[in-house]
Design an enzyme around this catalytic site. Structure first.
Site, PDB file in Angstrom:
ATOM      1  N   GLY A 226       0.775  -1.235   0.000  1.00 30.98           N
ATOM      2  CA  GLY A 226       0.000   0.000   0.000  1.00 30.98           C
ATOM      3  C   GLY A 226       0.806   1.283   0.000  1.00 30.98           C
ATOM      4  N   PRO A 268       5.277  -4.616  -0.282  1.00 25.87           N
ATOM      5  CA  PRO A 268       4.984  -3.606  -1.292  1.00 25.87           C
ATOM      6  C   PRO A 268       4.986  -4.160  -2.715  1.00 25.87           C
ATOM      7  CG  PRO A 268       7.281  -3.494  -0.674  1.00 25.87           C
ATOM      8  CD  PRO A 268       6.688  -4.615   0.129  1.00 25.87           C
ATOM      9  N   ARG A 270       3.717  -1.586  -5.645  1.00 25.22           N
ATOM     10  CA  ARG A 270       3.933  -0.294  -6.306  1.00 25.22           C
ATOM     11  C   ARG A 270       5.245   0.373  -5.896  1.00 25.22           C
ATOM     12  NH1 ARG A 270      -0.359   2.637  -7.940  1.00 25.22           N
ATOM     13  NH2 ARG A 270      -1.659   1.379  -6.561  1.00 25.22           N
ATOM     14  N   CYS A 339     -10.483   1.804 -30.516  1.00 22.78           N
ATOM     15  CA  CYS A 339     -11.785   2.223 -30.989  1.00 22.78           C
ATOM     16  C   CYS A 339     -12.736   2.306 -29.799  1.00 22.78           C
ATOM     17  CB  CYS A 339     -12.276   1.218 -32.033  1.00 22.78           C
ATOM     18  SG  CYS A 339     -13.628   1.872 -32.950  1.00 22.78           S
ATOM     19  N   GLU A 340     -12.427   3.221 -28.894  1.00 22.64           N
ATOM     20  CA  GLU A 340     -13.259   3.416 -27.707  1.00 22.64           C
ATOM     21  C   GLU A 340     -12.938   4.799 -27.145  1.00 22.64           C
ATOM     22  OE1 GLU A 340     -13.825   0.025 -25.225  1.00 22.64           O
ATOM     23  OE2 GLU A 340     -14.259   1.247 -23.454  1.00 22.64           O
ATOM     24  N   TYR A 375       1.526  -2.006 -12.076  1.00 28.75           N
ATOM     25  CA  TYR A 375       0.181  -2.193 -12.628  1.00 28.75           C
ATOM     26  C   TYR A 375       0.090  -1.581 -14.029  1.00 28.75           C
ATOM     27  CZ  TYR A 375      -0.310  -3.188  -7.703  1.00 28.75           C
ATOM     28  OH  TYR A 375      -0.118  -3.710  -6.442  1.00 28.75           O
TER      29      TYR A 375
HETATM   30  N1  LLP Z   1      -0.532  -7.215  -0.710  1.00 25.46           N
HETATM   31  C1  LLP Z   1      -1.779  -7.545  -1.086  1.00 25.46           C
HETATM   32  C2  LLP Z   1      -2.471  -8.631  -0.393  1.00 25.46           C
HETATM   33  C3  LLP Z   1      -2.389  -6.875  -2.161  1.00 25.46           C
HETATM   34  O1  LLP Z   1      -3.618  -7.187  -2.532  1.00 25.46           O
HETATM   35  C4  LLP Z   1      -1.681  -5.846  -2.834  1.00 25.46           C
HETATM   36  C5  LLP Z   1      -2.268  -5.143  -3.974  1.00 25.46           C
HETATM   37  C6  LLP Z   1      -0.371  -5.551  -2.394  1.00 25.46           C
HETATM   38  C7  LLP Z   1       0.165  -6.240  -1.319  1.00 25.46           C
HETATM   39  C8  LLP Z   1       0.476  -4.505  -3.055  1.00 25.46           C
HETATM   40  O2  LLP Z   1      -0.075  -3.251  -2.935  1.00 25.46           O
HETATM   41  P1  LLP Z   1       0.822  -1.981  -3.367  1.00 25.46           P
HETATM   42  O3  LLP Z   1       2.015  -1.936  -2.456  1.00 25.46           O
HETATM   43  O4  LLP Z   1       1.213  -2.190  -4.767  1.00 25.46           O
HETATM   44  O5  LLP Z   1      -0.074  -0.818  -3.172  1.00 25.46           O
HETATM   45  N2  LLP Z   1      -4.210  -2.052 -10.027  1.00 25.46           N
HETATM   46  C9  LLP Z   1      -4.230  -1.074  -8.958  1.00 25.46           C
HETATM   47  C10 LLP Z   1      -3.644  -1.612  -7.666  1.00 25.46           C
HETATM   48  C11 LLP Z   1      -4.260  -2.924  -7.201  1.00 25.46           C
HETATM   49  C12 LLP Z   1      -3.611  -3.457  -5.950  1.00 25.46           C
HETATM   50  C13 LLP Z   1      -3.975  -4.876  -5.678  1.00 25.46           C
HETATM   51  N3  LLP Z   1      -3.392  -5.424  -4.489  1.00 25.46           N
HETATM   52  C14 LLP Z   1      -3.521   0.193  -9.434  1.00 25.46           C
HETATM   53  O6  LLP Z   1      -3.105   0.251 -10.574  1.00 25.46           O
HETATM   54  O7  LLP Z   1      -3.404   1.147  -8.680  1.00 25.46           O
END
Ligand code: LLP
Length: 422
Positions: A226, A268, A270, A339-340, A375
């Protein structure tokens, strides 16, 4: 540790010291490139945590997984495919945790076969695991009753979320674990993606309360993922020293209560890869539509879906062909070839088209969507019959192809025309 605010340039001639013209000459456009030095720096930022578990859903190319493995990072997997990616990249099974809210049958069989540790996000998984692997140890992913993300679609806590075990059901789950001969050794919370320090901090005390209910079987606590990164001019990084010290204090209090050490994990996605990634596209049309000017690219939302999905903002820079830079700025809308109507990179949540001030550019110049490493490619699709683009790792001044551009054969692989009586 970076807590400074970030600045972005709107003209760029190189990435990781390699001229964009060279990258494009070798790989064409559109192409994703990743700067390995940035990933290494982000790993170093988090060195205080005992374990960095990479949420590979953010960017799961085996070339990148391989490097993270070499840097001592371990990995999270949410599917059979992600487990197999981790193995293909060189991770050992004890460094892979399967984290999900459901086991499909194939995943449960693979967990059993490889003896993988599981982070259970639903009470039913405890029973299913206990039946398949008696004596297993597990982590419980708890939904603390609140959550927060950069978008409602990335909020993973609270009653509207499907993720995790509801915090009030923990005692029932512990009974279930006893019944099915499963030991609860880990506790995990992940309240959302792209959240902020204020919300992340609330997780510490929520986790502490639940940890005391679980008791002395615990050996690991996980802060989840997160961590946000700056996507816009002036946005700052989270104060990681402060974040770590909040978690360390929680960990120490629990260690005192239990009388044994606890390992502190962070998970993490992202944070480790977002800023390393760039999607390089070519401007293929420049046209006026009433008051708007559009730059239309050869990349679309099938290549980078975050703007159409979440109204996500990505910094944009221009690289003029033949270095013919102009400092004149124009307000433009940036779109792709699909095409959207939603195929717009400069949009806000709800699909409203926004203008961006960018250097004047012409057909043939390059446009770079930045902070696209997380992502980005992983959410690419073949919509409109488009080939998924190459991925290139830039490392020590070299360009390593880590995925080739798809071909028509890739596009129709597995498809067939049934016999016809016509
Ligand atoms: N751990 C779990 C259990 C998760 O579900 C996720 C992300 C993470 C860790 C990693 O989260 P991060 O550190 O990347 O925030 N597609 C979306 C983000 C979806 C996140 C899904 N789960 C976007 O492009 O912002």
């Amino acid at each position: 540790m970076p807590i400074a605010s970030k600045t972005f340039e709107t003209i760029r001639s190189e990435i990781a010291g390699i001229p964009i013209s060279e990258i494009v000459a070798k790989f064409g456009t559109p192409t994703y490139v990743y700067d390995m030095a940035v990933i290494e720096e982000r790993v170093r930022d988090l060195a205080a945590f005992d374990v960095i578990r990479y949420a590979q859903k953010a960017c799961s190319n085996i070339g990148i997984l391989n490097r993270l493995n070499k840097l001592g990072v371990v990995v999270d997997a949410v599917s059979v495919g992600e487990v197999k990616r981790a193995l293909a990249a060189g991770f050992e099974t004890h460094n892979i945790v399967f984290t999900a809210d459901v086991f499909d049958r194939e995943a449960l069989a693979l967990v059993k076969e490889l003896g993988l540790h599981v982070n259970c996000g639903s009470p039913d998984m405890i029973e299913q695991l206990g039946n398949a692997v008696p004596g297993a140890s597990v982590t419980l992913r708890i939904n603390p009753g609140f959550g927060h993300g950069h978008s409602q679609k990335t909020n993973t806590g609270g009653p509207q979320s499907k993720h995790g075990i509801w915090h009030e059901d923990v005692v029932d789950c512990l009974r279930k674990a006893d019944l099915y001969n499963v030991a609860v050794t880990g506790l995990h919370m992940h309240i959302g993606s792209g959240t902020d320090l204020e919300h992340l901090s609330q997780v510490c005390s929520a986790l502490e309360t639940i940890a005391l209910q679980v008791g002395r079987t615990l050996t690991t606590i996980s802060a989840g993922g997160g961590l946000p990164v700056p996507y816009r001019e002036g946005q700052t990084y989270v104060d990681l020293d402060q974040y770590y010290s909040l978690w360390d204090t929680t960990r120490k209090r629990l260690e005192n209560a239990f009388g044994h050490p606890l390992s502190l994990e962070i998970e993490p996605g992202r944070y480790l890869v977002a800023e390393s990634g760039f999607l390089i596209a070519e401007i293929r049309a420049v046209k006026g539509m009433g008051e708007n000017t559009f730059y239309l690219l050869d990349a679309g939302f099938n290549d980078l879906a975050r703007p159409i999905l979440y109204g996500a903002y990505h910094p944009i820079s221009i690289s003029h062909r033949n270095g013919r830079a102009t400092k004149q700025m124009v307000d433009v809308v940036v779109g792709g070839p699909l095409c959207e109507s939603g195929d717009i990179f400069t949009q806000e949540e709800g699909g409203f088209v926004a203008k961006r001030s960018l250097p004047a550019a012409s057909v043939g110049d390059f446009l770079i969507l930045e902070v696209a490493g997380a992502y980005g490619f992983v959410m690419a699709s073949n919509y409109n019959g488009r080939y998924r683009v190459p991925e290139v790792l830039l490392e020590n001044g070299k360009m390593h192809c880590i995925r080739t551009r798809e071909t028509f054969e890739d596009l129709i692989r597995g498809e067939m025309i049934p016999p016809s009586s016509l």
